[in-house]
Design an enzyme around this catalytic site. Structure first.
Site, PDB file in Angstrom:
ATOM      1  N   HIS A 364       0.801  -1.229   0.000  1.00 17.46           N
ATOM      2  CA  HIS A 364       0.000   0.000   0.000  1.00 17.46           C
ATOM      3  C   HIS A 364       0.834   1.280   0.000  1.00 17.46           C
ATOM      4  CE1 HIS A 364      -3.936  -1.951   0.996  1.00 17.46           C
ATOM      5  NE2 HIS A 364      -3.142  -2.831   1.566  1.00 17.46           N
ATOM      6  N   LYS A 559      -9.169  13.406   4.678  1.00 15.73           N
ATOM      7  CA  LYS A 559      -8.268  12.263   4.704  1.00 15.73           C
ATOM      8  C   LYS A 559      -7.280  12.498   5.825  1.00 15.73           C
ATOM      9  CE  LYS A 559      -7.325  13.376   0.333  1.00 15.73           C
ATOM     10  NZ  LYS A 559      -7.527  12.128  -0.377  1.00 15.73           N
ATOM     11  N   ARG A 560      -6.439  11.470   6.113  1.00 17.27           N
ATOM     12  CA  ARG A 560      -5.398  11.694   7.105  1.00 17.27           C
ATOM     13  C   ARG A 560      -4.583  12.924   6.735  1.00 17.27           C
ATOM     14  NH1 ARG A 560      -4.633   7.785  11.100  1.00 17.27           N
ATOM     15  NH2 ARG A 560      -2.973   9.184  11.723  1.00 17.27           N
ATOM     16  N   LYS A 565       0.083  14.406   1.249  1.00 15.58           N
ATOM     17  CA  LYS A 565      -1.274  14.637   0.727  1.00 15.58           C
ATOM     18  C   LYS A 565      -1.509  16.121   0.431  1.00 15.58           C
ATOM     19  CE  LYS A 565      -3.128  10.589   3.214  1.00 15.58           C
ATOM     20  NZ  LYS A 565      -3.732   9.710   2.194  1.00 15.58           N
ATOM     21  N   THR A 667      -8.913   6.171  -1.892  1.00 14.26           N
ATOM     22  CA  THR A 667     -10.224   5.559  -2.123  1.00 14.26           C
ATOM     23  C   THR A 667     -11.339   6.575  -1.915  1.00 14.26           C
ATOM     24  OG1 THR A 667      -9.988   4.685   0.113  1.00 14.26           O
ATOM     25  CG2 THR A 667      -9.688   3.130  -1.687  1.00 14.26           C
ATOM     26  N   LYS A 671     -15.164   7.387  -3.768  1.00 21.28           N
ATOM     27  CA  LYS A 671     -16.434   7.639  -3.062  1.00 21.28           C
ATOM     28  C   LYS A 671     -17.037   8.971  -3.503  1.00 21.28           C
ATOM     29  CE  LYS A 671     -14.311   5.120   0.680  1.00 21.28           C
ATOM     30  NZ  LYS A 671     -13.385   5.289   1.821  1.00 21.28           N
TER      31      LYS A 671
END
Ligand code: 26Q
Length: 828
Positions: A364, A559-560, A565, A667, A671
């Protein structure tokens, strides 16, 4: 109604799933199981009673499914994961069983507000983020597709911490989710395994025996995972640690009660708390103990189940597949070797051949700092026999390589499981690759990079071993539960017949492509989106006292919180927009609401600072009257699966802005698109495939590609060169770094944008990001065009169902077939 049992001689009564029977069942549970007078019952007790009534339905499915596996000798897959981020179970069970409306009616008859009762359920936060939620989506798909499968995880007493925001900063509070214990899970007191640590390995000729110095008991709890359609349910077995033999009777008898209890407490720490995904925490001994605890209990259970069904351990690989969700459970490989050799008496090569057929592994992450390694010393102290076995596996592998003759010493040391360059460490990723027959990445670009970067050497040795399975998400939770208006819209336009139900056949969404230009359908979808935005606006108003305009563009990043990110890049856009509105207040600005949510690992200094920056920027801009609500910035605390279910349907635009090459898949991007939001993203992870499916007019892609990022790094990245030539960028960096948003402490964000380091290349992507944002604004102003894009996104998301991912795994990796209708006795 008397139910004919699949086990002859054991007929039983099950509640008919009509509203009146359900109402009685709930009252029965309240009185006879909970021992509470319904007249005095709290909302929470009503939830507990209703959950017990719902559990009757899924328990029956589960027993039937299990019996069908046994009777038909089905090959099974076991999914091992340190995390399962399940989200709420109750409404999910009702929807998958097809009894939601009946429960709703039953509560109406009881005079209770059903929605309030459902809201009582705590999210079990047994995961950090994407990897844990993926495991949960996969369990849903495995049951829905009738795959003979079982999950194994840890029943952490404390899940992911609860996040509060105090003075703009994250404060962590313990998540004692088990205090709400509903007895929803089935305790299995007869399933206990002893898990050893430390001690000695004794040689008996060519046989070895491990005598652990300490033993902990693993107790099983089964959470039943119902598939959609109410036919199949599979177990997720979660282990909890109990002091084994170590409750020191000697201490106890001596009257030293506290010493005896202290030992017990320290053993039970193993399942006490979920570790945050934080590289600074790696190397913690307790984490290694947790990993082995999961693996040892699970592998012992798998072996026991196999022997019970087939008696011959040598057929294990014919009947069983074991999947490793990242390297976290990779000790399963030496653990199975130990059991096969030391306990079952198999020869080394025979055991190894079984292992390589049984195991498969999903990677991952490519980021080297996130790859798991453990010091050889620590491993030797906690798991001496396993370290022996790892050395043996390594020797066997390296000898085979040397025998081929075409690999030089340098190559051999690079692929050695033992890293000798950083103080002797066990490379868990290497062990996973060597011991598995398949290794997959989680999106096309990620799988390609995997074989070209971290596993490039292994790809030369085992080219056939590497493959891709692009992630997916379950439409049951991410549309049906999360977005009731969209659910009604899809049922209306696509039908709800069993054959073409989009919940089971998400590819059927493509039929929407015929409707995307239909003005009436666009308007109808506009109402669906508006309803979700109003719902979120109400949540924000109630929880945070901030009022946001549901007609503004909702721009969302949840998200985290992590530097890669690039939430900070999002903030830079907000600040730049703020500047431009102040400069040119009368221009025709598109109002936007910027929404963030996400947790930072408690020891991750920079991530916590980014949260504070978002809140400081929000404070200044939201209170600046000159902005007139053209920008609102909201940080929603305590991100969770349940919160995601409220936030995602309300998005117009979603931010997927990781530096290309850093996000394995993502992911939430799937969504969002599934709920009709448009992507603002880099060519990273699954964004690449989303773009492929929806087309460039319906997806905003910006920034450097992986190749460009690499080229910049090779040349020597110079963030200052971007700052010097772009005055907007220069202004933003200055403002953030010198206190515009933290006047009381001007230096607070001096280190956040790292103009001299900027490892994740925010400066390089800034200009392209800003320009693309204004293109999105122009698009959004044309309501029809935007709604069309949103519909095109929904219509082309069929591929991203976790049902498709699971079908890929079953076909290419696990070689598992579903239960057929004939094999599964029907429930009526
Ligand atoms: C490791 C050692 C010690 C303590 C914690 C950990 C740890 C825990 C969790 C390391 C990593 C994680 C979680 C990783 C994760 O969520 N990865 C995400 O997986 C998703 C599903 O494949 C992808 O979509 C995301 O791109 C990826 O970041």
């Amino acid at each position: 109604m008397t139910q004919k049992s699949p086990i002859s001689g054991f007929d039983y009564v099950i509640p008919k799933p009509d509203a009146e029977t359900i109402r009685k069942s709930i009252v029965y549970k309240m009185i006879f199981i909970l021992g509470v007078d319904p007249k005095d019952a709290t909302e929470h007790q009503w939830l507990n009673a209703a959950m017990l009534a719902a559990r009757d339905l899924i328990a029956e499915d589960f027993l039937r499914t299990r019996r069908a596996h046994i009777d038909n000798s089905k090959r099974m897959v076991y999914y091992l994961s340190m995390e399962f981020l399940l989200g709420r179970a109750f409404v999910n069970a009702l929807i998958n069983e097809g009894v939601y409306a009946e429960f709703e009616k039953a509560f109406k008859a009881l005079g209770k507000e059903f929605a309030d009762v459902c809201e009582q359920e705590e999210d079990p936060g047994l995961g950090n983020g994407g990897l844990g939620r993926l495991a949960a989506c996969f369990l849903d798909s495995l049951a829905t597709l009738r795959i003979p499968a079982m999950g194994y995880g840890i029943r952490y007493q404390y899940g992911m911490f609860k996040q509060e925001i105090v003075d703009g900063q994250q404060v962590e509070k313990p998540d004692l989710w088990l205090d709400q214990d509903l007895s929803w899970q089935f305790a299995r007191p007869n399933k206990q395994y002893s898990v050893g640590f430390g001690g000695q390995v004794i040689n008996f000729g060519d046989r070895k025996e491990w005598t652990p110095g300490e033993e902990v008991s693993a107790w099983a709890y089964d959470e039943i995972i119902p598939g959609y359609g109410g036919e199949v349910a599979n177990p997720l077995r979660l282990w909890t640690a109990h002091a084994g033999n170590l409750f020191d009777l000697a201490d106890f008898n001596r009257g030293d009660y506290s010493s005896a209890v202290r030992a017990q407490n320290s053993d039970e720490n193993i399942s006490r708390v979920l570790y945050p995904n934080d590289s600074t925490d790696s190397g913690k001994e307790l984490r290694l103990k947790q990993e082995y605890f999961l693996v040892s209990a699970s592998v012992q259970d798998i072996v026991a189940r196999h022997k019970c069904r087939f008696s011959d351990i040598r057929t294990l690989a014919d009947e069983v597949a074991i999947h490793l969700n990242d390297t976290h459970p990779v000790l399963a490989i030496p653990e199975l070797m130990r059991i096969l050799i030391d306990e079952e008496g198999l020869a080394w090569t025979e055991a190894w051949n079984i292992c390589c057929k049984v195991f498969s592994y999903t990677n991952h992450t490519l980021m080297s700092e996130a790859l798991e390694t453990w010091p050889v010393d620590l491993m030797g102290r906690l798991l001496p026999r396993h370290l022996d076995i790892i050395f043996e596996i390594n020797a066997y592998f390296l000898n085979a390589l040397r025998a081929i003759g075409s690999f030089d010493d340098d190559f051999v040391s690079r692929v050695s499981i033992i890293d000798e360059t950083h103080g002797r460490r066990v490379r868990m990723g290497w062990l996973a690759v060597i011991g598995s027959h398949k290794v997959n990445g989680v999106a096309k670009i990620h799988s390609d990079l995997m074989v070209n970067t971290i596993f490039a050497d292994f790809a030369k040795v085992f080219p056939e071993r590497f493959t891709n399975v692009t992630n997916g998400v379950t439409p049951r939770r991410w549309i049906n539960i999360a977005n009731p208006p969209l659910t009604a819209f899809l049922d209306k336009h696509l039908g709800k017949g069993k054959k073409n139900d989009w919940r089971m056949h998400l590819d059927n969404l493509t039929k929407l492509n015929e409707l995307v230009d239909d003005a009436a359908v666009q308007t109808e979808f506009g109402e669906v989106k508006k309803a979700a935005k109003v719902r979120l606006a109400k949540y924000i108003e109630t929880e945070l006292g901030i009022s946001v305009n549901p007609d503004a563009l909702f721009d969302i990043q949840i998200k985290r919180i992590h530097e890669y990110k690039r939430q900070a890049l999002n903030v830079m856009h907000i600040v730049d927009r703020y500047n431009k509105i102040l400069e040119n207040p009368d221009a025709d600005w598109q109002p936007r609401v910027f929404i963030f949510a996400g947790k930072a690992a408690s020891a991750y200094y920079m991530a916590k600072k980014i949260i504070r920056l978002i809140n400081d920027v929000a404070k200044v801009i939201n209170n600046d009257e000159r902005i007139r609500d053209l920008i609102k910035v909201v940080f929603i605390p305590n991100y969770s699966v349940s919160l995601a279910q409220i936030i995602i349907p309300a998005a117009d635009l979603h931010e997927q802005i990781s530096l290309a090459g850093t996000e394995a898949s993502g992911t939430s991007n799937m969504k969002f698109a599934l709920n009709g939001a448009v992507c603002m993203g880099t060519l990273d992870g699954a964004n690449v495939e989303i773009l492929e499916k929806v087309g460039a007019e319906h997806c905003y892609i910006f920034g450097n590609t992986v190749e460009q990022v690499e080229a910049i790094r090779r040349k020597g990245y110079d963030p200052m060169s971007y700052i010097e030539k772009d005055s907007d960028l220069r202004r933003v960096v200055n403002q953030i770094s010198h206190g515009t948003f933290s006047p009381e402490e001007p230096n607070r964000y001096g280190d956040v944008l790292q103009p001299y380091g900027d490892f994740y290349q925010l400066m390089a992507d800034f200009r392209s990001y800003i320009d693309t944002q204004y293109k999105a604004d122009a698009h959004y102003r044309d309501a029809a065009a935007w709604r069309k894009s949103a519909l095109v996104n929904i219509a082309n998301m069929g591929f991203f169902s976790s049902d498709r991912s699971i079908a890929d795994y079953c076909r290419d990796i696990w070689y598992i077939k579903p239960l057929t209708a004939k094999e599964l006795p029907s429930s009526n």
